[in-house]
Write an enzyme that holds these catalytic residues in place. Structure first.
Site, PDB file in Angstrom:
ATOM      1  N   HIS A 211      -7.677   1.494   2.192  1.00 17.44           N
ATOM      2  CA  HIS A 211      -7.523   1.091   3.594  1.00 17.44           C
ATOM      3  C   HIS A 211      -8.248   2.071   4.526  1.00 17.44           C
ATOM      4  CE1 HIS A 211      -4.696  -1.363   6.376  1.00 17.44           C
ATOM      5  NE2 HIS A 211      -5.815  -1.072   7.000  1.00 17.44           N
TER       6      HIS A 211
ATOM      7  N   GLU B  70       0.844  -1.197   0.000  1.00 15.32           N
ATOM      8  CA  GLU B  70       0.000   0.000   0.000  1.00 15.32           C
ATOM      9  C   GLU B  70       0.877   1.243   0.000  1.00 15.32           C
ATOM     10  OE1 GLU B  70      -2.585  -0.313   3.416  1.00 15.32           O
ATOM     11  OE2 GLU B  70      -3.600  -2.083   2.620  1.00 15.32           O
TER      12      GLU B  70
HETATM   13  P1  NAI Z   1      -9.763 -10.084  16.227  1.00 14.96           P
HETATM   14  O1  NAI Z   1      -8.457 -10.565  16.717  1.00 14.96           O
HETATM   15  O2  NAI Z   1     -10.785  -9.604  17.183  1.00 14.96           O
HETATM   16  O3  NAI Z   1     -10.450 -11.272  15.362  1.00 14.96           O
HETATM   17  C1  NAI Z   1      -9.744 -12.075  14.462  1.00 14.96           C
HETATM   18  C2  NAI Z   1     -10.428 -13.439  14.453  1.00 14.96           C
HETATM   19  O4  NAI Z   1      -9.827 -14.234  13.429  1.00 14.96           O
HETATM   20  C3  NAI Z   1     -10.244 -14.199  15.760  1.00 14.96           C
HETATM   21  O5  NAI Z   1     -11.496 -14.639  16.226  1.00 14.96           O
HETATM   22  C4  NAI Z   1      -9.328 -15.350  15.383  1.00 14.96           C
HETATM   23  O6  NAI Z   1      -9.558 -16.515  16.143  1.00 14.96           O
HETATM   24  C5  NAI Z   1      -9.702 -15.553  13.928  1.00 14.96           C
HETATM   25  N1  NAI Z   1      -8.700 -16.261  13.148  1.00 14.96           N
HETATM   26  C6  NAI Z   1      -7.352 -16.193  13.240  1.00 14.96           C
HETATM   27  N2  NAI Z   1      -6.776 -17.004  12.332  1.00 14.96           N
HETATM   28  C7  NAI Z   1      -7.794 -17.580  11.648  1.00 14.96           C
HETATM   29  C8  NAI Z   1      -7.839 -18.519  10.593  1.00 14.96           C
HETATM   30  N3  NAI Z   1      -6.721 -19.019  10.048  1.00 14.96           N
HETATM   31  N4  NAI Z   1      -9.050 -18.910  10.143  1.00 14.96           N
HETATM   32  C9  NAI Z   1     -10.195 -18.422  10.698  1.00 14.96           C
HETATM   33  N5  NAI Z   1     -10.205 -17.537  11.707  1.00 14.96           N
HETATM   34  C10 NAI Z   1      -9.022 -17.126  12.175  1.00 14.96           C
HETATM   35  O7  NAI Z   1      -9.446  -9.001  15.143  1.00 14.96           O
HETATM   36  P2  NAI Z   1     -10.396  -7.825  14.624  1.00 14.96           P
HETATM   37  O8  NAI Z   1     -10.250  -6.643  15.503  1.00 14.96           O
HETATM   38  O9  NAI Z   1     -11.752  -8.359  14.366  1.00 14.96           O
HETATM   39  O10 NAI Z   1      -9.671  -7.466  13.234  1.00 14.96           O
HETATM   40  C11 NAI Z   1      -9.731  -8.356  12.127  1.00 14.96           C
HETATM   41  C12 NAI Z   1      -8.833  -7.860  11.027  1.00 14.96           C
HETATM   42  O11 NAI Z   1      -9.242  -6.565  10.578  1.00 14.96           O
HETATM   43  C13 NAI Z   1      -7.359  -7.717  11.433  1.00 14.96           C
HETATM   44  O12 NAI Z   1      -6.566  -8.267  10.398  1.00 14.96           O
HETATM   45  C14 NAI Z   1      -7.130  -6.222  11.475  1.00 14.96           C
HETATM   46  O13 NAI Z   1      -5.810  -5.876  11.153  1.00 14.96           O
HETATM   47  C15 NAI Z   1      -8.099  -5.748  10.384  1.00 14.96           C
HETATM   48  N6  NAI Z   1      -8.483  -4.340  10.499  1.00 14.96           N
HETATM   49  C16 NAI Z   1      -8.620  -3.629   9.338  1.00 14.96           C
HETATM   50  C17 NAI Z   1      -8.976  -2.284   9.367  1.00 14.96           C
HETATM   51  C18 NAI Z   1      -9.140  -1.531   8.099  1.00 14.96           C
HETATM   52  O14 NAI Z   1      -8.969  -0.311   8.118  1.00 14.96           O
HETATM   53  N7  NAI Z   1      -9.487  -2.164   7.012  1.00 14.96           N
HETATM   54  C19 NAI Z   1      -9.143  -1.574  10.650  1.00 14.96           C
HETATM   55  C20 NAI Z   1      -9.091  -2.444  11.804  1.00 14.96           C
HETATM   56  C21 NAI Z   1      -8.725  -3.769  11.715  1.00 14.96           C
END
Ligand code: NAI
Length: 426
Positions: free
Chosen positions: A303, A280
Site C-alpha cells: 500500500h 492489510e
Molecule cells: P476520485 O474520487 O477522484 O475518483 C474515483 C472515480 O471512480 C470517480 O470518477 C468515480 O466516478 C469513479 N467511480 C466510482 N464508482 C465507480 C464504478 N462503480 N465504476 C466506475 N467508476 C466508478 O478518487 P481518486 O483520488 O482518483 O482515488 C481513487 C482510488 O485510489 C480510491 O479508492 C482511493 O482510496 C485510492 N488511493 C489509493 C492510494 C494508495 O496508496 N494505493 C493512495 C490514494 C488513493
C-alpha cells in the site's frame, strides 16, 4: 473564559489568533504555512490519547480558537468536542478521517479538513512504473539476477507504446494515469459511472465489459463502494484479453484475489500488480499474507501508492492551506463535515460566520436581525449539508460595533451551533 462547570467557553465573537497544535510528526511545511499566516503553532511527535488531548487543549492560554493537526493515530472522540468548545478546526494530515467522530464534529460546528488529493501523482507514477515493469518482466528478471542467473531474453517482453490501457474510474488518479500513459504512446480508454471529460486522446467507453475486452492493461482507480466491491471477480477476469495485465492501487475490496490467482495460474492473465489488499497489516511488524505471494509475474507492494516524500509534503501543504483559508475567510471548501462554502472576503468587509441546525426559518431569523440592526449586507452566502447549514453574512468593517452586537444576537438564536466574526488575514 470559564463557565460554571469548569468547561472552557469559546469566546468566538472577539477575534483572536488561532492556536494550533500539530501532533504525530506532521511535515514541517504545515507549521511553516500556518505560522506564515499568523497562527501560533506547537508541534509534537506523539499521538495523544483522547484524555491527554483534552488536557493539552484546555491548558492552552487565551481564548482564541484552537486547531489540531493529527494523522491516523489520534482519536478525536465525542468527549474531546464536549470538553473543548474552543476547538474550531481539525486538520487530518492523511486521507482517512475514521479516527475522528465526524457526527460530533458536525454537531459542534467543528471544521475537519483532510488531504484526499495529495498523493494523486504518486499513485499515478507507481502505476506507470508497474505497467513498464510488468511488460518487461522486471521483477522476475531482477530476482533471477539477484540469484546469480542471467535471464536475458526478449520472450514475453514488450514495449508499452501502442498498447491499450483501460482505466476503471476516471477521477483524480485515473485521469493522471491517462495523461502519463498517453505520453508513453499508449492508447487510453476509460470507464466511469459519471460522465467525465476525456483528457488528450483518451476515449470513454460505455461499459466495464467493453473496457476489459479492449485492454492490454487494466488499472483500477475507483473508491470502495457497494458497487465496486468484488467488481473484478471471476466473470470480469474472464472478460479480459488473454495475456492482459491487471493493476490495482485503489482499494483492496475491488478485486477478488482468489479469482485473480486462478486466472494467473491458468495463464489467462500474464501478470498483475497489487498495492492494496482486503486485509492489510496495521503495523510493519505484523506479518503479511496473500494468496498471490510467491508468483514471479505478480508485483506485490505494501500500500505504497501514496507513500512518497512529495505526497507527505503535499499533505502538509494542502491541509495547512485549507486551515489557513478557514481562519482567513471562513472557507469550508474541501472540508469533510460542514457544508462547503468558499467565497472571497473583500477588503473593508467583515464576515459573520454561522453554523446552525438546518431547520426552516433560520435564514429569515438571521436576515430579520440584520434588518433590525440597520447593518448593510454586502453579501450573503448559504450552504447546507444534511442537518447543518452554514451562512456567511458579509457586512462593512466600518460598522464594527454593530457587527459585534449583531453577531452576538445571531449566536444567541437557539438554532445556532457556532458563530464567529472573520476579519480577513489571521
Ligand atoms: P476520485 O474520487 O477522484 O475518483 C474515483 C472515480 O471512480 C470517480 O470518477 C468515480 O466516478 C469513479 N467511480 C466510482 N464508482 C465507480 C464504478 N462503480 N465504476 C466506475 N467508476 C466508478 O478518487 P481518486 O483520488 O482518483 O482515488 C481513487 C482510488 O485510489 C480510491 O479508492 C482511493 O482510496 C485510492 N488511493 C489509493 C492510494 C494508495 O496508496 N494505493 C493512495 C490514494 C488513493
Amino acid at each position: 473564559m470559564t463557565g460554571a462547570n469548569g468547561v472552557c467557553r469559546p469566546c468566538s465573537l472577539v477575534v483572536h489568533e488561532p492556536h494550533a497544535i500539530l501532533f504525530e510528526n506532521i511535515h514541517p511545511r504545515a507549521a511553516e504555512r500556518l505560522e506564515g499566516r499568523g497562527c501560533t503553532v506547537e508541534t509534537e511527535t506523539f499521538a495523544p490519547t483522547p484524555e491527554a488531548l483534552v488536557e493539552r487543549l484546555r491548558s492552552v492560554p487565551g481564548e482564541g480558537p484552537l486547531v489540531i493537526g493529527i494523522r491516523s493515530k489520534t482519536k478525536v472522540t465525542a468527549e474531546v468536542f464536549e470538553r473543548v468548545p474552543r476547538l474550531a478546526a481539525i486538520g487530518a494530515f492523511c486521507i482517512g478521517t475514521d479516527q475522528i467522530d465526524l457526527d460530533e464534529a458536525r454537531s459542534h460546528g467543528v471544521a475537519v479538513f483532510n488531504a484526499p488529493f495529495s498523493s494523486t501523482r504518486s499513485v499515478a507514477e507507481l502505476v506507470i512504473g508497474e505497467i513498464i515493469a510488468l511488460a518487461r518482466g522486471l521483477f522476475e528478471k531482477s530476482t533471477a539476477a539477484h540469484a546469480g542467473r542471467w535471464a536475458k531474453s526478449a520472450k514475453g517482453a514488450h514495449e508499452v507504446r501502442g498498447k491499450s490501457l483501460g482505466i476503471v474510474g476516471y477521477g483524480h488518479i485515473g485521469s493522471q494515469v491517462s495523461i502519463l500513459a498517453e505520453a508513453l504512446g499508449m492508447k487510453v480508454r476509460y470507464y466511469d459511472i459519471v460522465a467525465k471529460l476525456p483528457l488528450g486522446n483518451a476515449v470513454a467507453v460505455s461499459s466495464l465489459d467493453e473496457l476489459l475486452a479492449a485492454s492490454d492493461f487494466v488499472t483500477l482507480h475507483v473508491p470502495d463502494t457497494p458497487r465496486t466491491r468484488g467488481m473484478i471477480g471471476r466473470e470480469a477476469l474472464d472478460r479480459m484479453r488473454p495475456g492482459a495485465y491487471l493493476i490495482n492501487a485503489s482499494r483492496g475490496t475491488v478485486v477478488d484475489l482468489e479469482a485473480l490467482a486462478e486466472a494467473l495460474d491458468q495463464g489467462r492473465l500474464a501478470g498483475a500488480a497489487i498495492d492494496v489488499f482486503p486485509v492489510e497489516p496495521k503495523r510493519p511488524d505484523e506479518p503479511f499474507d496473500s494468496v498471490l505471494r510467491g508468483r514471479a509475474n505478480v508485483l506485490l507492494t505494501p500500500h505504497i501508492g501514496g507513500s512518497t516524500q512529495e505526497a507527505q509534503a503535499n499533505i502538509g501543504e494542502e491541509v495547512a492551506a485549507a486551515l489557513a483559508s478557514f481562519f482567513e475567510r471562513g472557507s469550508t471548501g474541501g472540508g469533510v463535515v460542514l457544508p462547503s462554502l468558499d467565497e472571497p472576503l473583500a477588503e473593508g468587509v467583515e464576515r459573520i460566520w454561522n453554523v446552525h441546525r438546518n431547520v426552516p426559518g433560520v435564514l429569515s431569523a438571521i436576515v430579520g436581525l440584520v434588518a433590525q440592526a440597520g447593518v448593510n449586507i454586502v453579501g450573503q452566502h448559504l450552504a447546507t449539508r444534511d442537518d447543518v447549514g452554514l451562512v456567511f453574512v458579509d457586512v462593512p468593517a466600518a460598522e464594527r460595533l454593530e457587527v459585534e452586537r449583531l453577531a452576538a444576537q445571531i449566536e444567541a438564536l437557539d438554532t445556532s451551533i457556532r458563530t464567529r466574526i472573520v476579519r480577513g488575514r489571521v
